[in-house]
Write a protein that holds these residues in place. Structure first.
Motif, PDB file in Angstrom:
ATOM      1  N   PRO A 231       0.807  -1.230   0.000  1.00 57.40           N
ATOM      2  CA  PRO A 231       0.000   0.000   0.000  1.00 57.40           C
ATOM      3  C   PRO A 231       0.838   1.277   0.000  1.00 57.40           C
ATOM      4  O   PRO A 231       0.302   2.353  -0.212  1.00 57.40           O
ATOM      5  CB  PRO A 231      -0.811  -0.101   1.309  1.00 57.40           C
ATOM      6  N   LYS A 232       2.152   1.150   0.237  1.00 59.23           N
ATOM      7  CA  LYS A 232       2.990   2.358   0.249  1.00 59.23           C
ATOM      8  C   LYS A 232       3.536   2.695  -1.132  1.00 59.23           C
ATOM      9  O   LYS A 232       4.237   3.694  -1.280  1.00 59.23           O
ATOM     10  CB  LYS A 232       4.165   2.156   1.222  1.00 59.23           C
ATOM     11  N   LEU A 233       3.249   1.863  -2.114  1.00 60.14           N
ATOM     12  CA  LEU A 233       3.837   2.053  -3.440  1.00 60.14           C
ATOM     13  C   LEU A 233       2.919   2.833  -4.364  1.00 60.14           C
ATOM     14  O   LEU A 233       1.693   2.720  -4.305  1.00 60.14           O
ATOM     15  CB  LEU A 233       4.131   0.690  -4.073  1.00 60.14           C
ATOM     16  N   GLU A 234       3.535   3.601  -5.241  1.00 57.27           N
ATOM     17  CA  GLU A 234       2.810   4.217  -6.346  1.00 57.27           C
ATOM     18  C   GLU A 234       2.500   3.127  -7.370  1.00 57.27           C
ATOM     19  O   GLU A 234       3.244   2.134  -7.473  1.00 57.27           O
ATOM     20  CB  GLU A 234       3.681   5.298  -7.003  1.00 57.27           C
ATOM     21  N   PRO A 235       1.446   3.319  -8.177  1.00 60.68           N
ATOM     22  CA  PRO A 235       1.117   2.281  -9.166  1.00 60.68           C
ATOM     23  C   PRO A 235       2.292   1.907 -10.063  1.00 60.68           C
ATOM     24  O   PRO A 235       2.512   0.723 -10.346  1.00 60.68           O
ATOM     25  CB  PRO A 235      -0.027   2.916  -9.959  1.00 60.68           C
ATOM     26  N   GLU A 236       3.080   2.895 -10.499  1.00 63.94           N
ATOM     27  CA  GLU A 236       4.193   2.564 -11.401  1.00 63.94           C
ATOM     28  C   GLU A 236       5.249   1.742 -10.670  1.00 63.94           C
ATOM     29  O   GLU A 236       5.907   0.875 -11.253  1.00 63.94           O
ATOM     30  CB  GLU A 236       4.863   3.828 -11.940  1.00 63.94           C
ATOM     31  N   GLU A 237       5.431   2.044  -9.381  1.00 70.48           N
ATOM     32  CA  GLU A 237       6.408   1.277  -8.607  1.00 70.48           C
ATOM     33  C   GLU A 237       5.952  -0.173  -8.468  1.00 70.48           C
ATOM     34  O   GLU A 237       6.757  -1.108  -8.575  1.00 70.48           O
ATOM     35  CB  GLU A 237       6.598   1.898  -7.225  1.00 70.48           C
ATOM     36  N   SER A 238       4.661  -0.355  -8.208  1.00 73.42           N
ATOM     37  CA  SER A 238       4.142  -1.717  -8.077  1.00 73.42           C
ATOM     38  C   SER A 238       4.414  -2.514  -9.346  1.00 73.42           C
ATOM     39  O   SER A 238       4.894  -3.650  -9.301  1.00 73.42           O
ATOM     40  CB  SER A 238       2.628  -1.677  -7.800  1.00 73.42           C
ATOM     41  N   LEU A 239       4.118  -1.898 -10.453  1.00 75.69           N
ATOM     42  CA  LEU A 239       4.328  -2.599 -11.718  1.00 75.69           C
ATOM     43  C   LEU A 239       5.819  -2.836 -11.959  1.00 75.69           C
ATOM     44  O   LEU A 239       6.209  -3.877 -12.509  1.00 75.69           O
ATOM     45  CB  LEU A 239       3.708  -1.778 -12.862  1.00 75.69           C
ATOM     46  N   GLY A 240       6.632  -1.904 -11.527  1.00 75.58           N
ATOM     47  CA  GLY A 240       8.082  -2.077 -11.662  1.00 75.58           C
ATOM     48  C   GLY A 240       8.577  -3.296 -10.898  1.00 75.58           C
ATOM     49  O   GLY A 240       9.450  -4.041 -11.372  1.00 75.58           O
ATOM     50  N   ILE A 241       8.034  -3.506  -9.714  1.00 78.06           N
ATOM     51  CA  ILE A 241       8.442  -4.668  -8.919  1.00 78.06           C
ATOM     52  C   ILE A 241       8.034  -5.959  -9.630  1.00 78.06           C
ATOM     53  O   ILE A 241       8.786  -6.939  -9.678  1.00 78.06           O
ATOM     54  CB  ILE A 241       7.811  -4.592  -7.510  1.00 78.06           C
ATOM     55  N   VAL A 242       6.827  -5.954 -10.194  1.00 71.49           N
ATOM     56  CA  VAL A 242       6.395  -7.139 -10.941  1.00 71.49           C
ATOM     57  C   VAL A 242       7.379  -7.426 -12.078  1.00 71.49           C
ATOM     58  O   VAL A 242       7.832  -8.568 -12.270  1.00 71.49           O
ATOM     59  CB  VAL A 242       4.971  -6.930 -11.511  1.00 71.49           C
ATOM     60  N   LYS A 243       7.706  -6.378 -12.811  1.00 69.97           N
ATOM     61  CA  LYS A 243       8.613  -6.576 -13.957  1.00 69.97           C
ATOM     62  C   LYS A 243      10.000  -7.044 -13.509  1.00 69.97           C
ATOM     63  O   LYS A 243      10.624  -7.888 -14.157  1.00 69.97           O
ATOM     64  CB  LYS A 243       8.713  -5.273 -14.752  1.00 69.97           C
ATOM     65  N   ALA A 244      10.475  -6.514 -12.394  1.00 68.37           N
ATOM     66  CA  ALA A 244      11.790  -6.934 -11.896  1.00 68.37           C
ATOM     67  C   ALA A 244      11.770  -8.407 -11.520  1.00 68.37           C
ATOM     68  O   ALA A 244      12.741  -9.141 -11.760  1.00 68.37           O
ATOM     69  CB  ALA A 244      12.187  -6.068 -10.692  1.00 68.37           C
ATOM     70  N   ALA A 245      10.664  -8.845 -10.909  1.00 70.07           N
ATOM     71  CA  ALA A 245      10.566 -10.254 -10.522  1.00 70.07           C
ATOM     72  C   ALA A 245      10.500 -11.147 -11.752  1.00 70.07           C
ATOM     73  O   ALA A 245      11.175 -12.186 -11.837  1.00 70.07           O
ATOM     74  CB  ALA A 245       9.342 -10.469  -9.629  1.00 70.07           C
ATOM     75  N   VAL A 246       9.704 -10.741 -12.728  1.00 64.09           N
ATOM     76  CA  VAL A 246       9.585 -11.542 -13.954  1.00 64.09           C
ATOM     77  C   VAL A 246      10.937 -11.635 -14.659  1.00 64.09           C
ATOM     78  O   VAL A 246      11.351 -12.713 -15.126  1.00 64.09           O
ATOM     79  CB  VAL A 246       8.509 -10.937 -14.881  1.00 64.09           C
ATOM     80  N   ALA A 247      11.631 -10.522 -14.705  1.00 60.85           N
ATOM     81  CA  ALA A 247      12.931 -10.519 -15.386  1.00 60.85           C
ATOM     82  C   ALA A 247      13.977 -11.308 -14.600  1.00 60.85           C
ATOM     83  O   ALA A 247      14.843 -11.967 -15.181  1.00 60.85           O
ATOM     84  CB  ALA A 247      13.402  -9.067 -15.571  1.00 60.85           C
ATOM     85  N   GLY A 248      13.875 -11.251 -13.269  1.00 59.92           N
ATOM     86  CA  GLY A 248      14.915 -11.853 -12.434  1.00 59.92           C
ATOM     87  C   GLY A 248      14.762 -13.350 -12.251  1.00 59.92           C
ATOM     88  O   GLY A 248      15.699 -14.022 -11.825  1.00 59.92           O
ATOM     89  N   MET A 249      13.592 -13.873 -12.540  1.00 59.22           N
ATOM     90  CA  MET A 249      13.361 -15.309 -12.356  1.00 59.22           C
ATOM     91  C   MET A 249      12.803 -15.907 -13.637  1.00 59.22           C
ATOM     92  O   MET A 249      11.675 -16.400 -13.671  1.00 59.22           O
ATOM     93  CB  MET A 249      12.408 -15.526 -11.174  1.00 59.22           C
ATOM     94  N   PRO A 250      13.588 -15.879 -14.700  1.00 56.72           N
ATOM     95  CA  PRO A 250      13.064 -16.273 -16.023  1.00 56.72           C
ATOM     96  C   PRO A 250      12.527 -17.701 -16.022  1.00 56.72           C
ATOM     97  O   PRO A 250      13.143 -18.609 -15.482  1.00 56.72           O
ATOM     98  CB  PRO A 250      14.293 -16.150 -16.933  1.00 56.72           C
TER      99      PRO A 250
END
Lengths: 309, 309, 309, 309
Positions: free
Chosen positions: D54-73
């Protein structure tokens, strides 16, 4: 225009109008705010609990703020910004002020228990949104399950110069108004505006205890406006006579959960909203309930011609 | 005499009268039950939430039961036996029935959440007190925070033949009455008596939805009795006229926490109770609140002569 | 003998022994208290949450007090007297003290929220039982949902000279112990005894933060006694080694709801209780759970011979 | 890639890394997911309760998703989308899936009480996000105060084909796993994946009761991975030996509220996070607590070399 501690009068809580398909009904929104303005409302509050705020997309929320600002020129618009996180709260608060809002309203999250948790939460929220934005404390234990004593409210007000108003809807709450005004009298609390909620169920006496007006969504804001004006004019019996005439309907509207459906249905019957639809999730009235509201409206019309539909 | 599912009418919830020093005021208790009887009440309920039951010694509790039985000869007395443990519940239930009570009333403990927890609790409670004692379900989510759906109430009723009545005080609750009566109509629920609480705040419509009467403590049981009778006689408008006349006071009395103080004060002013004292802990009315009640009584007296004090 | 603020060591929370038919098993009770005494426990606490107190008849409750007093001669017995009303609380408190108890323990009712409500409740409770009876504050938010800040505990202690001990089971709670001891160091709080609960789950570090001992019901009180003694002797690593050996079982026992069943089963396997029965309502262990406890006991026995059964 | 009911193994709950100034630390995020991948984690879950979502901005939330997807191919990423309104839930769910997530996780809002409310909520949520997105039920009563019986979980699973997994963190919860697996055995429930939470506090036995793995944030995911693997290989004693060695630290980490601070501090000490900062509001560890964690790490290192820092 920023809201100040001298604000007073009636600020109707605006429902958010939807079409039957769940889309936002901008034409009804425009009509609603123009109607409030024409009735003599002193301002309005949008995106409150009754405004179905969590169901809105961010652009829709901002659209409602802009519609209110445009529809009530020169009058203050208060915007509910309660959110589970400070990031969302800050963004909506700053966007709303930029769009012309006069203040924001913040309710405490239901998890808060101790006095220190509550005052700490407001300190953090104000740090997040910025101390330049006037804010309203929403004190609504029945729904939020957070209990603020008069002393806790005093601490929030005295610790945060940007606090300008209390939306008071503790229940019971008459003694709380008296306690806060005593704090002002003894010099331990600076003056803030107190507008009352709870659907107006105790407005008759709240004014006598020291409230400055009402901030609630009863579907006949005319009655709220007149009751406040009569009380301010010292016409106590007249105020109670008018209030009592509306009480059967007002009481019916003031049912947790069901209240919004009653309110939207009445506003639709009055020609302000095109539809009484709520966005999902949200239940409408059963035929039996609609018939009950119709019956109450018909009875009310015998005493207040404005209810003749 | 055992209570049956055909019970109907008005069962005032009796406050427990105390003297100013906190001792039990037996003379006022005697006067109270005789007054209920004389007014035409159909029974009474003692040791409910409004009866300050947890503040009583076991002998005092039993004394109240005996006073009610003696004061309302031939009429059913219902006894609240809710307790944190089944040992205390069983003892009070059996002692009360031996003393002449007609049924007991059981509220669910606030910790219950799931449907199975609620139905399981009633199964255990009935096993503890014995299936030979008629019982009343108390459904009061606002105070108890336990939410029973109509389907859960049906399960309790159908699983426990000794269940004879629902004290209905969900809020909002009109649709719940309709749902339960629909269950009866479709054959999935046997008939039970439904008496409504919530201070009477929705009694006007509850009767129209299928309630059998009221079980609540409004300080003018005459109005409850007349409203129920008028509705049963099909005189809808007259019922609402009477009800609406009392609504301003009734609404004032129906404040959580403060309600008992208003009720005792009014009953004292009416000459039924010698004192409006509550046993500790329990706050009385402030002078401002007393003046408000006096004002409401004076206004009511213009429409209902029984309020002229 | 009255409990004083210098009390320290281990006070096992006693379960109430029942036979399989639900009757009180007095022989097991006698054995239990003699066993505590022989192990070197410094006292005991009866009729706590784990003691199934609400399921007992008043005579049974008093019988347990007397059994504890007789079984642990010269050692203090603390009696849980929490009750929904002050009448019952007062009666049990005074009867228990007359029977030889050293103090009573009072938990706040779950409905309390604000700081003032909590301190007000303790003031009223002490007025009810009498200021001559030493009392213990039970601070157990996980189960009671009442949150007391260190400052609120300080107010209770300073306002009530008869307060001698805190049963600390906040979770997390290490910083709370440190905060209270800082209050003592800065002179704003007089010294009280702090014994910790939570099944002992953090006893290793609680002693290092300033606790005086443990008041909990882990089925190997020997470990609690040894850990407290080792920490007081400055043998930190030894204390943790012993504690860690027991942690898998202790963690298993510390499950809300299920914990008492594990505890009674283990005490039965250890030969202290004749049966692991709980009085209704109360669920026993499934065969799978019993097998898990057996497995944990077998593993523990490799490190602590006292677990070899 | 969509998550399926055959998912198993360990999905670490990822904390969101922040710099000391509160900005998102993308370098640490990248390191974190690469580390999970290298350790052999089977996937990861982001934006959970521990992810400060809940402390994240929408773009930050999506950024975390993308980092996880990229980091765990090639490995599934589950995204917490719990939100107070369906508009925000839908947007995040659809954006996350478009960004490569494998499923979303939905927790019930704390206000839900009855069985019908809970199943109704999931029906509405799935209607809102779309039935094409696989979802995970989060069952976490201790924090959310919503209690789902096994029968309620079964209804959600059977009513919603897109349900693929239960994140199980009821407490106690062992019998719940057994009950759900019995439902599968008797044919009344289709198979879903069950991963367990609660910090791993009962993982040793949860695997034996039928769990498929763990979804939790313990700062040594290696231990979770090894314990799951050992149990699946039938090496029960070895699994418990490893688990027990970590239990003192795991228990310390599993403190409500304080747990995230312990976890971030440990991950910082292990070189994965550059800082243990939480975004406001959020308290860090006191020096005393840090010393306790250091002590636990040093003790653990004697049994598991991976804890030698």
């Amino acid at each position: 225009m920023h809201l100040t501690p001298t604000a007073a009068g009636v600020f109707p809580i605006a429902p958010t109008p939807f079409a039957a398909d769940g889309s936002l009904d901008w034409a009804s929104a425009e009509r609603l705010f123009a109607w409030y303005d024409g009735l003599g409302a002193d301002g309005t509050t949008v995106l409150g609990i009754m405004g179905e705020a969590p169901k809105l997309e961010p652009e829709e929320s901002l659209g409602i703020v802009k519609a209110a600002v445009a529809g009530m020129p020169g009058k203050p618009v208060i915007v509910g910004v309660s959110a589970p996180g400070f990031a969302a709260m800050r963004r909506l608060a700053r966007d709303a002020m930029e769009a012309g809002a006069a203040a924001v309203m913040i309710a405490p999250p239901p998890s808060l228990r101790t006095d220190d948790q509550i005052t700490g939460y407001y300190a953090q929220a104000i740090e997040a949104i910025g101390a330049d934005i006037p804010f309203v404390i929403q004190d609504f234990p029945l729904t939020l399950s957070v209990i603020m004593t008069p002393a806790v409210i005093r601490r929030i007000v005295m610790d945060n110069p940007s606090c300008v108003m209390l939306k008071h809807e503790d229940w019971p709450g008459l003694e709380k108004i008296s306690a806060l005004r005593r704090f002002e009298a003894d010099g331990s609390l600076r003056h803030i505006s107190i507008l009352t909620g709870n659907g107006g169920l105790f407005l008759d006496f709240e004014m006598e205890r020291g409230a400055d007006g009402a901030m609630t969504g009863y579907a006949f804001p005319e009655m709220l406006i007149d009751t406040v004006a009569l009380q301010k004019a010292g016409r106590r019996d007249d105020a109670h006579d008018l209030f009592d005439a509306h009480l059967p309907l007002l009481r019916y509207e003031q049912q947790p959960g069901a209240g919004l459906a009653v309110r939207k249905y009445t506003l639709m019957r009055r020609g302000i909203l095109a539809s009484d639809a709520q966005r999902k999730p949200g239940a409408g009235l059963t035929p039996a309930a609609k018939a009950e509201v119709d019956y109450l409206l018909a009875r009310l019309a015998r005493k207040d011609a404005r209810a003749a539909l």
